[in-house]
Scaffold this active site. Structure first.
Site, short mmCIF file in Angstrom:
data_model
loop_
_atom_site.label_atom_id
_atom_site.label_comp_id
_atom_site.label_asym_id
_atom_site.label_seq_id
_atom_site.Cartn_x
_atom_site.Cartn_y
_atom_site.Cartn_z
N TYR A 109 42.55 151.64 56.57
CA TYR A 109 41.15 151.83 57.02
C TYR A 109 40.44 152.94 56.25
O TYR A 109 39.22 153.04 56.31
CB TYR A 109 41.10 152.21 58.50
CG TYR A 109 41.71 151.25 59.48
CD1 TYR A 109 41.90 149.91 59.19
CD2 TYR A 109 42.09 151.70 60.75
CE1 TYR A 109 42.47 149.05 60.12
CE2 TYR A 109 42.65 150.84 61.68
CZ TYR A 109 42.84 149.52 61.36
OH TYR A 109 43.40 148.69 62.29
N HIS B 59 51.58 147.17 59.99
CA HIS B 59 50.21 146.71 60.20
C HIS B 59 50.03 145.21 59.92
O HIS B 59 50.32 144.75 58.82
CB HIS B 59 49.31 147.52 59.24
CG HIS B 59 47.85 147.42 59.51
ND1 HIS B 59 46.93 148.24 58.89
CD2 HIS B 59 47.12 146.62 60.33
CE1 HIS B 59 45.72 147.94 59.31
NE2 HIS B 59 45.81 146.95 60.17
N1 LIG Z 1 45.91 144.01 63.08
C1 LIG Z 1 45.56 145.22 63.41
O1 LIG Z 1 46.37 146.10 63.37
C2 LIG Z 1 44.17 145.49 63.89
C3 LIG Z 1 43.15 144.58 63.68
C4 LIG Z 1 41.91 144.85 64.23
C5 LIG Z 1 41.69 146.01 64.95
N2 LIG Z 1 42.70 146.91 65.11
C6 LIG Z 1 42.51 148.19 65.86
O2 LIG Z 1 41.86 147.89 67.07
C7 LIG Z 1 40.69 148.71 67.16
C8 LIG Z 1 39.66 148.04 68.02
O3 LIG Z 1 39.30 146.78 67.46
P1 LIG Z 1 37.81 146.39 67.20
O4 LIG Z 1 37.28 147.27 66.14
O5 LIG Z 1 37.75 144.94 67.05
O6 LIG Z 1 37.13 146.93 68.50
P2 LIG Z 1 36.20 146.35 69.59
O7 LIG Z 1 35.98 147.52 70.44
O8 LIG Z 1 36.74 145.10 70.18
O9 LIG Z 1 34.86 145.92 68.80
C9 LIG Z 1 34.14 146.82 68.10
C10 LIG Z 1 32.83 146.21 67.61
O10 LIG Z 1 31.90 146.13 68.66
C11 LIG Z 1 30.78 147.01 68.41
N3 LIG Z 1 30.55 147.73 69.67
C12 LIG Z 1 31.36 148.65 70.26
N4 LIG Z 1 30.80 149.10 71.40
C13 LIG Z 1 29.61 148.47 71.53
C14 LIG Z 1 28.59 148.52 72.51
N5 LIG Z 1 28.67 149.31 73.58
N6 LIG Z 1 27.50 147.74 72.32
C15 LIG Z 1 27.41 146.92 71.25
N7 LIG Z 1 28.35 146.84 70.28
C16 LIG Z 1 29.46 147.60 70.43
C17 LIG Z 1 31.18 147.92 67.29
O11 LIG Z 1 30.07 148.20 66.43
P3 LIG Z 1 29.31 149.64 66.41
O12 LIG Z 1 29.98 150.47 65.36
O13 LIG Z 1 27.93 149.23 66.05
O14 LIG Z 1 29.44 150.21 67.78
C18 LIG Z 1 32.23 147.08 66.54
O15 LIG Z 1 31.63 146.25 65.58
C19 LIG Z 1 40.30 148.93 65.70
O16 LIG Z 1 39.41 150.01 65.55
C20 LIG Z 1 41.65 149.19 65.11
O17 LIG Z 1 42.05 150.50 65.41
C21 LIG Z 1 43.93 146.67 64.60
#
Ligand SMILES: NC(=O)c1ccc[n+]([C@@H]2O[C@H](COP(=O)([O-])OP(=O)(O)OC[C@H]3O[C@@H](n4cnc5c(N)ncnc54)[C@H](OP(=O)(O)O)[C@@H]3O)[C@@H](O)[C@H]2O)c1
Length: 309
Positions: free
Chosen positions: A58, A115
């Site tokens: 990341y 990962h």
């Molecule tokens: N395979 C893997 O290992 C893998 C893959 C994916 C993710 N991950 C981990 O999981 C974590 C969480 O996943 P995710 O990033 O998909 O998180 P998520 O919390 O499901 O989605 C985040 C998305 O939603 C938006 N968002 C968040 N809060 C919001 C709100 N209140 N209103 C409107 N939009 C909102 C964010 O954009 P804004 O920036 O505009 O808020 C972002 O684009 C990642 O950060 C990472 O650490 C791991």
């Protein structure tokens, strides 16, 4: 902020974790000034979030490191990960782990994860890298071993099915959300029994933060025969969640995951302090109404082909 024990690690963690990856990467994906990204980390800690998940890939480890600088080390749980290209060697893993420690500015990583491991790579990755992970643990560089799935393509948790057969993982990162609930039977049932801690990703992702993306996903599900066309034809198909007590779609999506038995920490990824604050509020609200929860389970019961990305 409520806390839970992360499986048999004994770590006491907040039910909401801060994700430093996903589409936002703490704002780095849309070129937010670094100080703003650091401010997201600091604000999360102030609001009671004590688990942060990042990864070498990341390129946010330094931001996280700056955010936690000066904070008592035992008050924050740091999770990071190493990607596993086909030609990875134990020496590469060791070098990456040492790089992560340097960028985070700490002496120990609490949860060190492999990962996005694909099902066809699992056995090779396990056999090649677990001995080194155990050495790193014995040397005090990492505390617990974790593994994360490649949920975009592995929407049915095939890799984790294999990992659940082994005894080496204390933490698993699992894709789960209101649309794809397959982890309930395929993962959480087993992690709970085995004392494996879970970190939940994809709770909101693009599906619940971008209405046009949600439309496209619903159409895809209808085409695949996994969703009743009547549901997707409605003007406001998710109205039942708001009627069930949610204040917005992201609010409903986080609360749905937070109340799932076996989902220990739900990660929330954002680069915006206002989204972070509103998400922390979501984690402080009660479950959605039993009717709304039951309806969400019934509507998406057959879905196993999409991640919500
Ligand atoms: N395979 C893997 O290992 C893998 C893959 C994916 C993710 N991950 C981990 O999981 C974590 C969480 O996943 P995710 O990033 O998909 O998180 P998520 O919390 O499901 O989605 C985040 C998305 O939603 C938006 N968002 C968040 N809060 C919001 C709100 N209140 N209103 C409107 N939009 C909102 C964010 O954009 P804004 O920036 O505009 O808020 C972002 O684009 C990642 O950060 C990472 O650490 C791991």
């Amino acid at each position: 902020m409520d806390t839970v024990t992360l499986g048999s690690t004994g770590l006491r963690v907040s039910v909401m974790g801060l994700g430093a990856g996903g589409s936002s990467r703490l704002g780095a994906s849309y070129d937010a000034p670094r100080a703003e990204s650091v401010a997201v980390v600091r604000r999360a800690l102030e609001l009671g979030v004590n688990l942060i998940d990042t990864a070498e890939a990341y390129q946010t480890e330094e931001i996280v490191g700056e955010g936690v600088r000066g904070v008592p080390r035992d008050s924050v749980i740091l999770c990071t990960k190493k990607s596993v290209p086909r030609d990875i060697t134990p020496a590469d893993l060791r070098q990456s782990c040492e790089g992560s420690l340097r960028r985070l500015g700490v002496e120990t990583i609490d949860v060190y994860q492999l990962h996005a491991v694909r099902p066809d790579r699992y056995v090779q990755v396990r056999d090649t890298l677990v001995p080194t992970l155990l050495d790193l643990r014995d040397e005090g560089k990492i505390r617990f071993l974790g593994i994360t799935e490649y949920f975009e393509r592995d929407t049915n948790h095939e890799m984790l099915q294999m990992a659940l057969e082994d005894n080496c993982w204390q933490v698993m990162m699992v894709g789960f959300n209101l649309l794809n609930q397959t982890a309930r039977e395929r993962v959480f049932l087993h992690t709970q029994r085995r004392g494996i801690g879970t970190l939940i990703m994809f709770a909101v992702r693009r599906a619940f933060s971008q209405p046009e993306r949600m439309r496209a996903i619903l159409e895809e599900l209808v085409a695949q025969g996994q969703l009743d066309p009547e549901f997707s034809r409605q003007d406001d198909p998710f109205r039942f969640l708001i009627d069930g007590g949610a204040v917005s779609l992201p609010d409903a999506a986080y609360r749905f995951c937070r109340c799932e038995p076996g989902a220990d920490v739900v990660l929330s990824g954002t680069g915006k302090v206002e989204h972070l604050e509103s998400n922390v509020e979501s984690f402080g609200r009660p479950p959605l109404s039993p009717e709304a929860t039951a309806r969400a389970k019934a509507i998406f019961a057959r879905v196993d082909s999409i991640s919500g990305s």
